[in-house]
Motif scaffolding. Structure first.
Motif, PDB file in Angstrom:
ATOM      1  N   ARG A   6     -21.398  52.966  21.862  1.00 56.91           N
ATOM      2  CA  ARG A   6     -21.800  51.716  21.219  1.00 56.91           C
ATOM      3  C   ARG A   6     -20.718  51.362  20.200  1.00 56.91           C
ATOM      4  NH1 ARG A   6     -24.442  52.183  25.055  1.00 56.91           N
ATOM      5  NH2 ARG A   6     -26.707  52.001  25.277  1.00 56.91           N
ATOM      6  N   TYR A   7     -20.672  50.104  19.844  1.00 59.76           N
ATOM      7  CA  TYR A   7     -19.644  49.592  18.942  1.00 59.76           C
ATOM      8  C   TYR A   7     -20.336  49.113  17.666  1.00 59.76           C
ATOM      9  CZ  TYR A   7     -17.284  50.068  23.320  1.00 59.76           C
ATOM     10  OH  TYR A   7     -16.788  50.596  24.478  1.00 59.76           O
ATOM     11  N   PRO A  43     -15.555  45.401  21.568  1.00 58.55           N
ATOM     12  CA  PRO A  43     -14.879  44.310  20.858  1.00 58.55           C
ATOM     13  C   PRO A  43     -13.542  43.989  21.538  1.00 58.55           C
ATOM     14  CG  PRO A  43     -14.574  46.349  19.653  1.00 58.55           C
ATOM     15  CD  PRO A  43     -15.493  46.661  20.797  1.00 58.55           C
ATOM     16  N   PRO A  44     -13.018  42.802  21.325  1.00 58.10           N
ATOM     17  CA  PRO A  44     -11.716  42.445  21.883  1.00 58.10           C
ATOM     18  C   PRO A  44     -10.592  43.143  21.108  1.00 58.10           C
ATOM     19  CG  PRO A  44     -12.496  40.671  20.489  1.00 58.10           C
ATOM     20  CD  PRO A  44     -13.603  41.688  20.558  1.00 58.10           C
ATOM     21  N   VAL A  53     -15.440  40.551  14.887  1.00 60.59           N
ATOM     22  CA  VAL A  53     -16.692  40.362  14.148  1.00 60.59           C
ATOM     23  C   VAL A  53     -17.801  40.057  15.158  1.00 60.59           C
ATOM     24  CG1 VAL A  53     -17.908  38.888  12.488  1.00 60.59           C
ATOM     25  CG2 VAL A  53     -15.527  39.551  12.064  1.00 60.59           C
ATOM     26  N   TRP A  54     -18.895  40.836  15.067  1.00 67.41           N
ATOM     27  CA  TRP A  54     -20.039  40.609  15.942  1.00 67.41           C
ATOM     28  C   TRP A  54     -20.764  39.357  15.473  1.00 67.41           C
ATOM     29  CZ3 TRP A  54     -21.365  41.617  20.585  1.00 67.41           C
ATOM     30  CH2 TRP A  54     -22.674  41.451  21.015  1.00 67.41           C
ATOM     31  N   GLY A  56     -23.630  38.083  16.901  1.00 67.95           N
ATOM     32  CA  GLY A  56     -25.007  38.016  17.399  1.00 67.95           C
ATOM     33  C   GLY A  56     -25.123  38.207  18.894  1.00 67.95           C
ATOM     34  N   VAL A  57     -24.251  37.569  19.663  1.00 74.38           N
ATOM     35  CA  VAL A  57     -24.298  37.728  21.117  1.00 74.38           C
ATOM     36  C   VAL A  57     -22.924  38.083  21.693  1.00 74.38           C
ATOM     37  CG1 VAL A  57     -26.286  36.219  21.475  1.00 74.38           C
ATOM     38  CG2 VAL A  57     -23.998  35.235  21.470  1.00 74.38           C
ATOM     39  N   SER A  58     -21.889  37.920  20.898  1.00 75.84           N
ATOM     40  CA  SER A  58     -20.535  38.240  21.346  1.00 75.84           C
ATOM     41  C   SER A  58     -19.654  38.493  20.117  1.00 75.84           C
ATOM     42  CB  SER A  58     -19.962  37.099  22.187  1.00 75.84           C
ATOM     43  OG  SER A  58     -19.828  35.935  21.390  1.00 75.84           O
ATOM     44  N   TRP A  59     -18.461  38.973  20.401  1.00 77.76           N
ATOM     45  CA  TRP A  59     -17.490  39.220  19.335  1.00 77.76           C
ATOM     46  C   TRP A  59     -16.619  37.981  19.153  1.00 77.76           C
ATOM     47  CZ3 TRP A  59     -17.724  43.604  16.530  1.00 77.76           C
ATOM     48  CH2 TRP A  59     -18.364  44.721  17.078  1.00 77.76           C
ATOM     49  N   LYS A  60     -16.191  37.763  17.937  1.00 76.10           N
ATOM     50  CA  LYS A  60     -15.172  36.743  17.676  1.00 76.10           C
ATOM     51  C   LYS A  60     -14.073  37.407  16.851  1.00 76.10           C
ATOM     52  CE  LYS A  60     -17.373  34.827  13.542  1.00 76.10           C
ATOM     53  NZ  LYS A  60     -17.825  33.629  12.861  1.00 76.10           N
ATOM     54  N   VAL A  61     -12.884  36.870  16.904  1.00 77.72           N
ATOM     55  CA  VAL A  61     -11.747  37.410  16.154  1.00 77.72           C
ATOM     56  C   VAL A  61     -11.566  36.561  14.893  1.00 77.72           C
ATOM     57  CG1 VAL A  61      -9.277  37.897  16.194  1.00 77.72           C
ATOM     58  CG2 VAL A  61     -10.672  38.284  18.247  1.00 77.72           C
ATOM     59  N   VAL A  62     -11.493  37.260  13.754  1.00 76.29           N
ATOM     60  CA  VAL A  62     -11.409  36.590  12.455  1.00 76.29           C
ATOM     61  C   VAL A  62     -10.198  37.142  11.695  1.00 76.29           C
ATOM     62  CG1 VAL A  62     -12.619  36.265  10.251  1.00 76.29           C
ATOM     63  CG2 VAL A  62     -13.905  36.276  12.381  1.00 76.29           C
TER      64      VAL A  62
END
Length: 182
Positions: A6-7, A43-44, A53-54, A56-62
């Motif tokens: 898990r991540y 995560p990517p 950054v999680w 809620g439903v996917s990761w985004k890059v910040v």
């Protein structure tokens, strides 16, 4: 057997923390106990100064500048939150210092040299010698200010002789006088 990887992500920011494992429930066979604040979705890959950054439903890059010092004008600001500090009006370097104000005074030697460069010293010297007050001011002065009567009289006398000096010209003369004796 199911993949137990898990991540983990930060509860507050959602930033990726690392790997954790789900564990088998001791009470319910075939059921996995999921670690809090984790997801089975990897995560990517991220570049330097970025974090996954999680959301809620996917990761985004910040963008991630946490721990860096940025600046609001000349005031240092420690970055503690995710995101681009530039979006907050911060800069990576402090604002440059304003230029120093131009000098408002100079030495007699510097002023003599500046007038000499302009070809005006013989005229100014003759003005000083012909006016008792100017001569006394010249003899007693250690430093001459732009606002001193002797400077004003010299400027007015030069104007009467056809060499008008603007306030900018006088400032440039005093600035140059300081450079010549530095």
């Amino acid at each position: 057997m199911a993949d137990l990887t898990r991540y983990s992500y930060d509860r507050e920011t959602g930033a990726f923390n690392g790997l954790v494992e789900a564990t088998a429930s001791p009470l319910e066979p075939g059921v996995l106990l999921e670690p809090a604040f984790s997801t089975p979705t990897p995560p990517p890959e991220v570049a330097a100064l970025q974090v996954a950054v999680w959301a809620g439903v996917s990761w985004k890059v910040v963008t991630d500048h946490r721990g860096e010092t940025w600046y609001r004008d000349r005031e240092a600001v420690l970055i503690v939150d995710l995101g681009d500090p530039a979006d907050l009006g911060l800069t990576a370097a402090p604002a440059p210092l304003p230029p120093p104000p131009p000098p408002s005074s100079c030495s007699k030697l510097g002023l003599k040299r500046a007038f000499t460069e302009k070809g005006l010293w013989p005229t100014v010297k003759a003005m000083i010698a012909s006016d008792e007050d100017m001569q006394e001011d010249w003899d007693l002065a250690v430093e001459l200010r732009i606002t001193d009567p002797i400077v004003k009289k010299a400027v007015a006398g030069l104007a009467l002789l056809g060499t008008a000096l603007t306030p900018d010209d006088v400032q440039a003369l005093v600035t140059r006088a300081n450079e010549l004796v530095a």
